[in-house]
Scaffold this motif. Structure first.
Motif, short mmCIF file in Angstrom:
data_model
loop_
_atom_site.label_atom_id
_atom_site.label_comp_id
_atom_site.label_asym_id
_atom_site.label_seq_id
_atom_site.Cartn_x
_atom_site.Cartn_y
_atom_site.Cartn_z
N TYR A 99 0.84 -1.20 0.00
CA TYR A 99 0.00 0.00 0.00
C TYR A 99 0.88 1.26 0.00
CZ TYR A 99 -3.49 -3.41 1.47
OH TYR A 99 -4.32 -4.51 1.56
N TRP A 100 0.45 2.24 -0.80
CA TRP A 100 1.18 3.49 -0.93
C TRP A 100 0.22 4.67 -0.76
CZ3 TRP A 100 6.47 3.28 -2.02
CH2 TRP A 100 6.97 2.03 -2.42
N ARG A 101 0.75 5.80 -0.26
CA ARG A 101 -0.03 7.04 -0.22
C ARG A 101 0.94 8.22 -0.38
NH1 ARG A 101 -0.51 6.11 5.52
NH2 ARG A 101 1.36 6.89 6.55
N MET A 102 0.41 9.34 -0.87
CA MET A 102 1.26 10.48 -1.17
C MET A 102 0.68 11.76 -0.55
SD MET A 102 2.95 11.59 -4.84
CE MET A 102 1.56 12.48 -5.55
N SER A 103 1.57 12.65 -0.15
CA SER A 103 1.19 13.97 0.36
C SER A 103 2.20 14.98 -0.15
CB SER A 103 1.13 13.97 1.89
OG SER A 103 2.38 13.58 2.43
N HIS A 104 1.89 16.25 0.04
CA HIS A 104 2.80 17.31 -0.40
C HIS A 104 4.01 17.41 0.54
CE1 HIS A 104 0.38 19.05 -3.61
NE2 HIS A 104 -0.69 18.88 -2.85
N TYR A 105 5.15 17.64 -0.05
CA TYR A 105 6.35 17.95 0.74
C TYR A 105 6.26 19.40 1.20
CZ TYR A 105 11.22 19.05 1.81
OH TYR A 105 12.37 19.47 2.41
N ILE A 106 6.53 19.64 2.46
CA ILE A 106 6.42 20.99 3.03
C ILE A 106 7.81 21.60 3.07
CG2 ILE A 106 5.74 22.34 5.05
CD1 ILE A 106 3.68 20.06 5.59
N LYS A 107 8.02 22.61 2.23
CA LYS A 107 9.34 23.22 2.08
C LYS A 107 9.70 24.05 3.30
CE LYS A 107 9.06 23.32 -2.97
NZ LYS A 107 9.09 24.15 -4.19
N GLU A 108 10.98 24.28 3.45
CA GLU A 108 11.54 25.07 4.56
C GLU A 108 11.24 24.43 5.91
OE1 GLU A 108 13.51 27.73 3.77
OE2 GLU A 108 13.09 27.07 1.72
N SER A 109 10.98 23.14 5.92
CA SER A 109 10.66 22.45 7.17
C SER A 109 11.76 21.47 7.54
CB SER A 109 9.33 21.70 7.03
OG SER A 109 9.46 20.62 6.11
N ILE A 110 11.77 21.09 8.80
CA ILE A 110 12.72 20.09 9.28
C ILE A 110 12.05 19.27 10.36
CG2 ILE A 110 13.73 21.66 11.01
CD1 ILE A 110 16.44 20.26 10.44
N ALA A 111 12.35 17.99 10.37
CA ALA A 111 11.89 17.09 11.43
C ALA A 111 13.12 16.58 12.17
CB ALA A 111 11.08 15.93 10.85
#
Length: 361
Positions: A99-111
């Motif tokens: 199973y796969w799912r996709m979301s937007h990458y949030i720029k200027e962010s860090i985890a």
């Protein structure tokens, strides 16, 4: 090994020449940064869902979709990383049982994987608290339990007691002091259960996995952006979120540290975490929930200690180990952290009381 099958990329209108980079430190799902080489301004997060842990990925997608629609309607400016439909309009793409799912990458962010200053604890706690506040009126009966009994301490204690009955004799002998500790702290479960019938101990839409790597901060100034990894966003008690923050934010060392002398509470991090959380939730938490703020840490730390000890007794079948008795050492680590919470209870409760007074003016 192929990182992502071409057929999956095509389901999301990504070419086979797409740039793919595996990212993240999670142990459950595989996570990739993906974008078409000619359109780098549109970057995405594509995840392979671990269906061994999450038996029904469609329940996750449905939960996220319901909450996304609620937030979009009531708080349209709130950033919530919902899933992007594939070319068939589906939020989950299944192929060969994967199973796969996709979301937007949030720029200027860090985890971050670890906290390095108290402000990060404040910002992270505020983001998790904000999600709880915004979902205060969400009808949680619409949500599925993506991992049943995930933070059910009675369930974990029953597993532990069953493991004690079935464990090899040498395992019991090596673990007897820690087993005794687990039994001595069982009053934590009884105390929690005494509140379950209280209407003020509300069921809420809760994240359940509030470690620092599950919140995005601005990479320039560490200001909070949003929470991520929504697999365990399901009905629960606030104690799950705040307790997990205490478990993972307050000590400079993780559960893998075997030197118990290093397991101490960073008071400044505790104060920042509490203030961050209450800056968002103080107006929606009930008096009962406010009473249980510090207890939430005891509850989750004790539960995690039980889980590590149970896995050790069962032969290390759930948590990966790098050396013999690592899960036993992890359990000892968590019991030391629990003891530190109890030892510092007067000081920690005073910090909580002052924060409540400030934010509930």
């Amino acid at each position: 090994m192929e990182l992502i099958p071409e057929s999956i990329l095509l389901k999301y209108n990504l070419q086979k020449e797409a740039f793919i980079q595996q990212i993240g430190s999670g142990f459950i799902n595989r996570t990739f940064l993906v974008y078409n080489p000619l359109y780098t301004e549109n970057q995405f997060i594509l995840q392979e869902v671990n269906s061994t842990v999450f038996k029904s990925p469609y329940d996750i997608a449905n939960n996220v979709d319901l909450i996304s629609k609620f937030l979009h309607h009531h708080y349209p400016n709130y950033l919530f990383p919902s899933f992007i439909p594939n070319i068939d309009g589906q939020l989950i793409t299944e192929e060969d049982g994967i199973y796969w799912r996709m979301s937007h990458y949030i720029k200027e962010s860090i985890a971050y994987n670890t906290l390095s200053n108290p402000n990060q604890a404040f910002q992270a706690a505020a983001q998790f608290g904000k999600l709880t506040r915004l979902l205060d009126k969400f009808p949680i009966d619409q949500l599925a339990y993506t991992i049943p009994d995930f933070h059910n301490l009675d369930f974990r204690l029953n597993q532990f007691k069953d493991a004690c009955l079935k464990a090899q004799t040498n395992k019991i002998e090596d673990s007897i002091d820690t087993i005794n500790l687990a039994n001595n702290y069982e009053y934590i479960s009884n105390y929690y259960n005494s509140y379950l019938k209280s209407p003020d101990f509300k069921n809420r839409a809760i994240h359940h996995d509030t470690k620092i790597s599950n919140v995005l901060l601005n990479k320039h100034d560490d200001s909070g952006i949003c929470v991520i990894d929504l697999d365990t966003l399901m009905p629960g008690k606030f104690t799950s979120d705040l307790g997990d923050m205490m478990r993972t934010y307050l000590c400079a060392f993780s559960e893998n540290e075997a030197d118990l002398s290093k397991i101490n509470i960073r008071i400044s991090y505790f104060e920042s975490m509490i203030r961050g959380y209450l800056s968002e939730t103080s107006q929606i938490l009930t008096n009962t929930e406010l009473e249980l703020l510090l207890f939430s840490g005891k509850y989750i730390v004790y539960m995690q200690a039980i889980r590590f000890l149970t896995d050790h007794l069962n032969g290390d079948i759930y948590y990966k180990i790098e050396y013999p008795n690592q899960n036993l050492n992890r359990a000892k680590n968590q019991f030391k952290l629990l003891n530190e919470l109890i030892k510092n209870e007067v000081l920690l409760q005073d910090i909580i009381d002052k924060a409540i007074k400030e934010y509930r003016k």
